[in-house]
Design an enzyme around this catalytic site. Structure first.
Site, short mmCIF file in Angstrom:
data_model
loop_
_atom_site.label_atom_id
_atom_site.label_comp_id
_atom_site.label_asym_id
_atom_site.label_seq_id
_atom_site.Cartn_x
_atom_site.Cartn_y
_atom_site.Cartn_z
N ASP A 8 43.21 44.44 34.64
CA ASP A 8 43.65 43.38 35.54
C ASP A 8 43.33 42.02 34.93
OD1 ASP A 8 44.93 42.47 37.82
OD2 ASP A 8 43.09 42.40 39.01
N HIS A 12 44.76 30.09 41.21
CA HIS A 12 43.85 31.07 41.80
C HIS A 12 42.46 30.95 41.18
CE1 HIS A 12 42.35 34.88 43.39
NE2 HIS A 12 42.07 35.27 42.17
N GLU A 35 45.06 40.82 47.03
CA GLU A 35 45.48 39.99 45.92
C GLU A 35 46.95 40.30 45.62
OE1 GLU A 35 42.63 40.18 42.64
OE2 GLU A 35 41.38 38.72 43.70
N GLU A 54 49.85 40.48 43.38
CA GLU A 54 50.01 40.54 41.93
C GLU A 54 51.31 41.28 41.58
OE1 GLU A 54 46.61 41.79 39.67
OE2 GLU A 54 45.17 41.13 41.19
N ASP A 105 45.87 44.18 44.72
CA ASP A 105 44.51 44.46 44.24
C ASP A 105 43.53 44.13 45.36
OD1 ASP A 105 42.19 44.80 42.76
OD2 ASP A 105 42.38 42.88 41.72
N ARG A 129 35.30 40.72 49.02
CA ARG A 129 34.73 39.48 48.48
C ARG A 129 33.21 39.41 48.60
NH1 ARG A 129 38.83 38.36 45.30
NH2 ARG A 129 40.74 37.95 46.45
N GLN A 179 31.85 41.48 45.88
CA GLN A 179 32.15 40.80 44.62
C GLN A 179 31.14 39.67 44.36
OE1 GLN A 179 36.15 39.26 44.55
NE2 GLN A 179 36.02 38.53 42.45
N LYS A 190 36.43 46.06 43.63
CA LYS A 190 37.85 46.19 43.29
C LYS A 190 38.33 47.63 43.14
CE LYS A 190 38.69 41.74 42.16
NZ LYS A 190 39.86 40.97 42.62
N THR A 231 43.92 50.32 44.89
CA THR A 231 44.92 49.37 44.39
C THR A 231 46.26 49.98 44.74
OG1 THR A 231 43.49 48.84 42.50
CG2 THR A 231 45.79 48.16 42.33
N GLU A 273 41.52 32.23 49.56
CA GLU A 273 42.06 30.90 49.29
C GLU A 273 42.71 30.32 50.54
OE1 GLU A 273 44.17 30.82 45.26
OE2 GLU A 273 43.87 32.95 45.64
#
Ligand code: MN
Length: 440
Positions: free
Chosen positions: A138, A145, A210, A212, A244, A248, A251, A264, A268, A384
């Protein structure tokens, strides 16, 4: 560089009416590939090509012996339960196959009678992950971002100095990649509450998405032999949508010094259809760097990459909460953006990944990283959009979301449209959060 050819002609029509609506994701100019079987059956999974609201069953087409030469070889490989063999055949075979498919599926084609019995309605199908994914990497290709996230994790130092020189990435986990429709339990993990010095094992409270694109590698490279940027796109089979999912709070506690791990690798989700790079050729756009930014090192630079290394794939994130589902309300759009804003191109990712001699193999998957656009309302992650949970989103039905709640379904969609080209789409990538399993 990929040239436009007769398969991209926007005037082409198929003998299958549902491919000619102008609104389908799958007109005859698209021809994406996936792996399917009839839902609830014990049929073997096999490759298929989406057309309108149908799937051309490649195993059936191979038995009907419609395609000859290179196209016949590709159809035979596509009849397998994964697309790895088709991916390994390489760019010139995929291209010959696309031309043969396009000619056989056109209005007036002689092959209509032989191929019609090879169609399966998409609504009757279930899908599988389309390849045996040996390795999954990834990346982190949106500078917007990276800056938005960096600001939250390191307010004084949002964008690290390597970002504008190196396409940043990490090696992810292939085993937990699932196809659209995937459901997974909210992950447990270590989190450190604010003000605490001792972590606890608990369900993630900050479960995120996420937005992607996934990049399926076609033909690989031998260990020790890098892929030059000028050859890089020939090694890419095609693109899919990729979510993804990211915890958080896990993380934040675990990511230093070696990067994402359990935040993560619990799930997925990818879309079932892979849109080939050749189908995307009409939507290539110039790759631009701001004047004041460092220009890419020579191994990450080429004239073709500058002229048309970026892709204008329009992307959207939608959410459907359990309350919306019960009320019969459709998913609500949260974000729209485009892949064209990425700081690094597809070709740069492949060239960088292999510059040290690392070997890519057919069916390997690269993620682009979260594709946030230049403004915060184009961000591809809740962290975000809600500024780290401080500004929850208010949905049309009055519900709010800082992060995902149990039962939420997130959908990704992608499409390409411009004047003078047929509109093509990626279908859908849906995933649903189930409640956490008990902490033991
Ligand atoms: Mn990611």
């Amino acid at each position: 560089m990929m040239q436009l050819n007769e398969t991209h002609d926007p005037a082409l029509r198929s003998w299958l009416a549902s491919a000619n609506t102008g609104s389908t994701d799958f007109p005859i100019q698209n021809l994406p590939v996936g792996v399917f079987r009839r839902a609830g059956s014990n049929e073997p999974f096999r490759g298929g090509v989406a057309l309108g609201d149908q799937i051309l069953d490649l195993a059936a087409a191979a038995r009907a012996d419609v395609f000859q030469g290179l196209a016949g070889q590709a159809t035979q490989a596509g009849a397998d339960s994964t697309l790895n063999a088709l991916m390994a055949l390489g760019h010139s075979v995929w291209s010959a196959w696309r031309l043969a498919l396009s000619r056989a599926l056109r209005e007036g084609a002689d092959a209509e009678a032989a191929l019609k019995p090879c169609l399966v309605p998409q609504q009757d199908a279930e899908f599988a992950v389309p390849a045996r994914i040996g390795d999954y990497t990834d990346f982190y290709t949106s500078v917007h971002h990276a800056t938005n996230i960096g600001r939250q994790f390191r307010p004084d130092n949002p964008l690290l100095p390597n970002y504008k020189w190196v396409p940043i990435g990490y090696h992810g986990r292939a085993s937990s990649i699932g196809v659209s429709g995937q459901q997974f339990h909210r992950p447990l993990g270590q989190t450190l509450a604010p003000g605490s010095s001792t972590p606890v094992l608990a369900p993630s409270k900050r479960l995120d998405i996420e937005l992607e694109l996934g990049v399926f590698i076609g033909s690989g490279n031998a260990l020790g032999e890098p892929i030059a940027i000028t050859e890089a796109e020939d090694h890419v089979f095609g693109l899919c949508l990729l979510n993804d999912w990211s915890a958080r709070d896990l993380q934040a506690w675990e990511y230093q010094p070696l990067g994402p791990f359990l935040a993560k690798n619990f799930a997925t989700t990818i879309s079932p259809w892979i849109v080939t790079l050749e189908a995307l050729a009409p939507f290539k756009v110039a790759f631009e760097r701001p004047q004041d930014d460092p220009q890419p090192l020579p191994y990450l630079d080429s004239a073709a990459n500058r002229d048309a290394g970026a892709y204008d794939v329009q992307l959207e994130v939608l959410i459907q909460t359990p309350q919306m589902r019960q009320a019969g309300q459709p998913a609500q759009s949260l974000v729209q953006t485009s892949y064209r804003h990425a700081y690094w191109t597809l070709a740069q990712l492949v060239a960088h990944h292999t510059v040290n001699g690392c070997n890519l193999q057919p069916g390997d998957l690269l993620g682009t990283g979260t594709l946030s656009g230049p403004t915060l309302d184009q961000a591809g992650a809740l962290i975000e959009l809600t500024e780290g949970g401080k500004r929850p989103l208010t949905l049309a039905n009055g519900e709010t979301r800082s992060y995902l709640e149990d039962g939420d379904t997130v959908l990704l969609r992608g499409r390409c449209a411009r004047a003078g080209a047929a509109r093509i789409g990626f279908g859908e990538c849906a995933g649903t959060v189930l409640p956490a399993r008990p902490v033991r």
